[in-house]
Write a protein that holds these residues in place. Structure first.
Motif, PDB file in Angstrom:
ATOM      1  N   ARG A   7       0.845  -1.196   0.000  1.00 48.35           N
ATOM      2  CA  ARG A   7       0.000   0.000   0.000  1.00 48.35           C
ATOM      3  C   ARG A   7       0.876   1.239   0.000  1.00 48.35           C
ATOM      4  NH1 ARG A   7      -5.524   0.539   2.146  1.00 48.35           N
ATOM      5  NH2 ARG A   7      -6.052   2.758   2.075  1.00 48.35           N
ATOM      6  N   ALA A   8       0.483   2.229  -0.787  1.00 48.82           N
ATOM      7  CA  ALA A   8       1.271   3.453  -0.912  1.00 48.82           C
ATOM      8  C   ALA A   8       0.343   4.652  -1.029  1.00 48.82           C
ATOM      9  CB  ALA A   8       2.178   3.364  -2.139  1.00 48.82           C
ATOM     10  N   THR A   9       0.947   5.833  -0.975  1.00 47.38           N
ATOM     11  CA  THR A   9       0.232   7.078  -1.211  1.00 47.38           C
ATOM     12  C   THR A   9       0.903   7.791  -2.372  1.00 47.38           C
ATOM     13  OG1 THR A   9      -0.343   7.277   1.130  1.00 47.38           O
ATOM     14  CG2 THR A   9      -0.513   9.269  -0.206  1.00 47.38           C
ATOM     15  N   THR A  10       0.120   8.210  -3.355  1.00 45.91           N
ATOM     16  CA  THR A  10       0.688   8.867  -4.526  1.00 45.91           C
ATOM     17  C   THR A  10       1.100  10.302  -4.203  1.00 45.91           C
ATOM     18  OG1 THR A  10      -1.400   9.782  -5.335  1.00 45.91           O
ATOM     19  CG2 THR A  10      -0.883   7.506  -5.957  1.00 45.91           C
ATOM     20  N   LYS A  11       1.756  10.934  -5.165  1.00 46.05           N
ATOM     21  CA  LYS A  11       2.150  12.338  -5.003  1.00 46.05           C
ATOM     22  C   LYS A  11       0.945  13.237  -4.784  1.00 46.05           C
ATOM     23  CE  LYS A  11       6.378  12.229  -7.815  1.00 46.05           C
ATOM     24  NZ  LYS A  11       7.008  12.675  -9.082  1.00 46.05           N
ATOM     25  N   GLN A  12      -0.205  12.808  -5.299  1.00 45.80           N
ATOM     26  CA  GLN A  12      -1.429  13.590  -5.149  1.00 45.80           C
ATOM     27  C   GLN A  12      -2.143  13.301  -3.826  1.00 45.80           C
ATOM     28  OE1 GLN A  12      -0.709  11.811  -8.073  1.00 45.80           O
ATOM     29  NE2 GLN A  12       0.120  13.687  -8.952  1.00 45.80           N
ATOM     30  N   GLY A  13      -1.562  12.391  -3.022  1.00 44.64           N
ATOM     31  CA  GLY A  13      -2.169  12.055  -1.746  1.00 44.64           C
ATOM     32  C   GLY A  13      -3.294  11.042  -1.846  1.00 44.64           C
ATOM     33  N   THR A  14      -3.391  10.367  -2.992  1.00 49.03           N
ATOM     34  CA  THR A  14      -4.443   9.378  -3.217  1.00 49.03           C
ATOM     35  C   THR A  14      -3.919   7.970  -2.977  1.00 49.03           C
ATOM     36  OG1 THR A  14      -3.878   9.400  -5.569  1.00 49.03           O
ATOM     37  CG2 THR A  14      -5.680  10.841  -4.854  1.00 49.03           C
ATOM     38  N   PRO A  15      -4.819   6.973  -2.853  1.00 45.93           N
ATOM     39  CA  PRO A  15      -4.361   5.598  -2.633  1.00 45.93           C
ATOM     40  C   PRO A  15      -3.522   5.098  -3.807  1.00 45.93           C
ATOM     41  CG  PRO A  15      -6.698   5.815  -2.129  1.00 45.93           C
ATOM     42  CD  PRO A  15      -6.291   7.094  -2.792  1.00 45.93           C
ATOM     43  N   GLY A  16      -2.473   4.371  -3.479  1.00 44.66           N
ATOM     44  CA  GLY A  16      -1.599   3.819  -4.503  1.00 44.66           C
ATOM     45  C   GLY A  16      -1.080   2.454  -4.109  1.00 44.66           C
ATOM     46  N   ILE A  17      -0.356   1.836  -5.051  1.00 42.11           N
ATOM     47  CA  ILE A  17       0.247   0.522  -4.812  1.00 42.11           C
ATOM     48  C   ILE A  17       1.711   0.573  -5.213  1.00 42.11           C
ATOM     49  CG2 ILE A  17       0.266  -1.916  -5.487  1.00 42.11           C
ATOM     50  CD1 ILE A  17      -2.713  -1.688  -6.061  1.00 42.11           C
ATOM     51  N   ASP A  18       2.574   0.063  -4.345  1.00 43.32           N
ATOM     52  CA  ASP A  18       3.996  -0.095  -4.653  1.00 43.32           C
ATOM     53  C   ASP A  18       4.295  -1.589  -4.617  1.00 43.32           C
ATOM     54  OD1 ASP A  18       6.780  -0.217  -4.729  1.00 43.32           O
ATOM     55  OD2 ASP A  18       7.019   1.628  -3.582  1.00 43.32           O
ATOM     56  N   VAL A  19       4.152  -2.220  -5.780  1.00 45.34           N
ATOM     57  CA  VAL A  19       4.314  -3.675  -5.847  1.00 45.34           C
ATOM     58  C   VAL A  19       5.726  -4.079  -5.419  1.00 45.34           C
ATOM     59  CG1 VAL A  19       4.281  -5.689  -7.359  1.00 45.34           C
ATOM     60  CG2 VAL A  19       2.545  -3.919  -7.623  1.00 45.34           C
ATOM     61  N   ARG A  20       6.733  -3.308  -5.840  1.00 46.89           N
ATOM     62  CA  ARG A  20       8.116  -3.660  -5.476  1.00 46.89           C
ATOM     63  C   ARG A  20       8.299  -3.712  -3.961  1.00 46.89           C
ATOM     64  NH1 ARG A  20      11.277   0.111  -9.731  1.00 46.89           N
ATOM     65  NH2 ARG A  20       9.753   1.528  -8.845  1.00 46.89           N
ATOM     66  N   ALA A  21       7.739  -2.728  -3.256  1.00 40.41           N
ATOM     67  CA  ALA A  21       7.891  -2.703  -1.798  1.00 40.41           C
ATOM     68  C   ALA A  21       7.261  -3.934  -1.162  1.00 40.41           C
ATOM     69  CB  ALA A  21       7.267  -1.431  -1.223  1.00 40.41           C
ATOM     70  N   GLY A  22       6.089  -4.310  -1.657  1.00 38.49           N
ATOM     71  CA  GLY A  22       5.445  -5.510  -1.136  1.00 38.49           C
ATOM     72  C   GLY A  22       6.238  -6.770  -1.429  1.00 38.49           C
TER      73      GLY A  22
END
Length: 243
Positions: A179-194
């Motif tokens: 789970r991540a937060t985009t530059k715009q502050g919206t929900p995002g996904i960082d597959v690499r981190a997971g």
């Protein structure tokens, strides 16, 4: 003989530069399923083989469908391996290939025990366990987690990969740490981190992750940025040489 030539395993990622394909596939598109001129793709793949100093017939491609299917291959073949998103081999000189344009290309190898693998880890594949399935198949063939080296290639970064809240929560449930937060502050996904967290949970600590973001870095093809576009590749092969 150079130190590079003497390595027991080789891992390579391509960019979009250096090929013959025309826009919107310019220029080193290696994907033969995206609408590009088939001859241009063939020329690009021949160029890749020449650059890597491997016979073109030794390259093994996949029919990638965002599954969690893993296939063991130990000989060259004329057509892509059907309906699979990971390949594992114990055969030196067999170049395993993954095509991407935002998904994570994952290269894995235990050169001490002679096992190499490649995986296509998009959101769905990663969520559904493509990497644990790949590692477990490597272990079946003799690899040891503590010996496995992993490189995660350029891919969509969490700061750019915006998704609905429900999707971010679902992927986080199945792939903790994604789970991540985009530059715009919206929900995002960082597959690499997971994936890094998942790999470490399996006892694999020799991990490198290329931080480049395919969505914002125009050196790479990006489906999210461009829609109709080409594909770059990750390639891994055992050289059969001692470390």
């Amino acid at each position: 003989m150079s130190q590079l030539e003497n390595r027991p395993v080789r891992m390579v990622f391509t960019t979009r530069a250096g090929g013959v394909s025309q826009s919107p596939y310019a220029s080193f598109n290696l994907g033969d399923h995206v609408g590009d001129d088939p001859q241009a793709v063939a020329d690009n793949r021949a160029r890749l083989a020449q650059i890597l100093d491997l016979p073109q017939e030794n390259f093994v491609w996949m029919e990638q469908l965002h599954t969690n299917n893993v296939t063991v291959v130990n000989k060259a073949q004329d057509t892509p391996v059907e309906a699979t998103d990971a390949l594992v081999t114990t055969t030196p000189g067999l170049a395993l290939c993954v095509l991407v344009a935002d998904c994570v290309p994952v290269l894995l190898a235990d050169h001490s025990n002679g096992v190499a693998a490649v995986a296509h880890a998009g959101r769905m594949g990663a969520r559904n366990g493509i990497i644990p399935n790949t590692v477990n198949k490597m272990i079946e063939l003799g690899a040891k987690p503590q010996n496995i080296q992993v490189i995660l290639g350029p891919a969509a970064a969490g700061e750019s990969y915006e998704v609905p809240e429900s999707m971010a929560a679902d992927v986080e449930q199945h792939l903790p740490g994604s789970r991540a937060t985009t530059k715009q502050g919206t929900p995002g996904i960082d597959v690499r981190a997971g994936l890094v967290r998942q790999l470490m949970g399996m006892g694999i600590t020799n991990i490198d992750a290329d931080p480049r973001d395919t969505i914002t870095d125009e050196d790479f093809f990006s489906y999210r940025r461009e829609g109709t576009t080409g594909r770059q590749a990750g390639v891994v092969w055992l050289t059969g040489k001692e470390a």
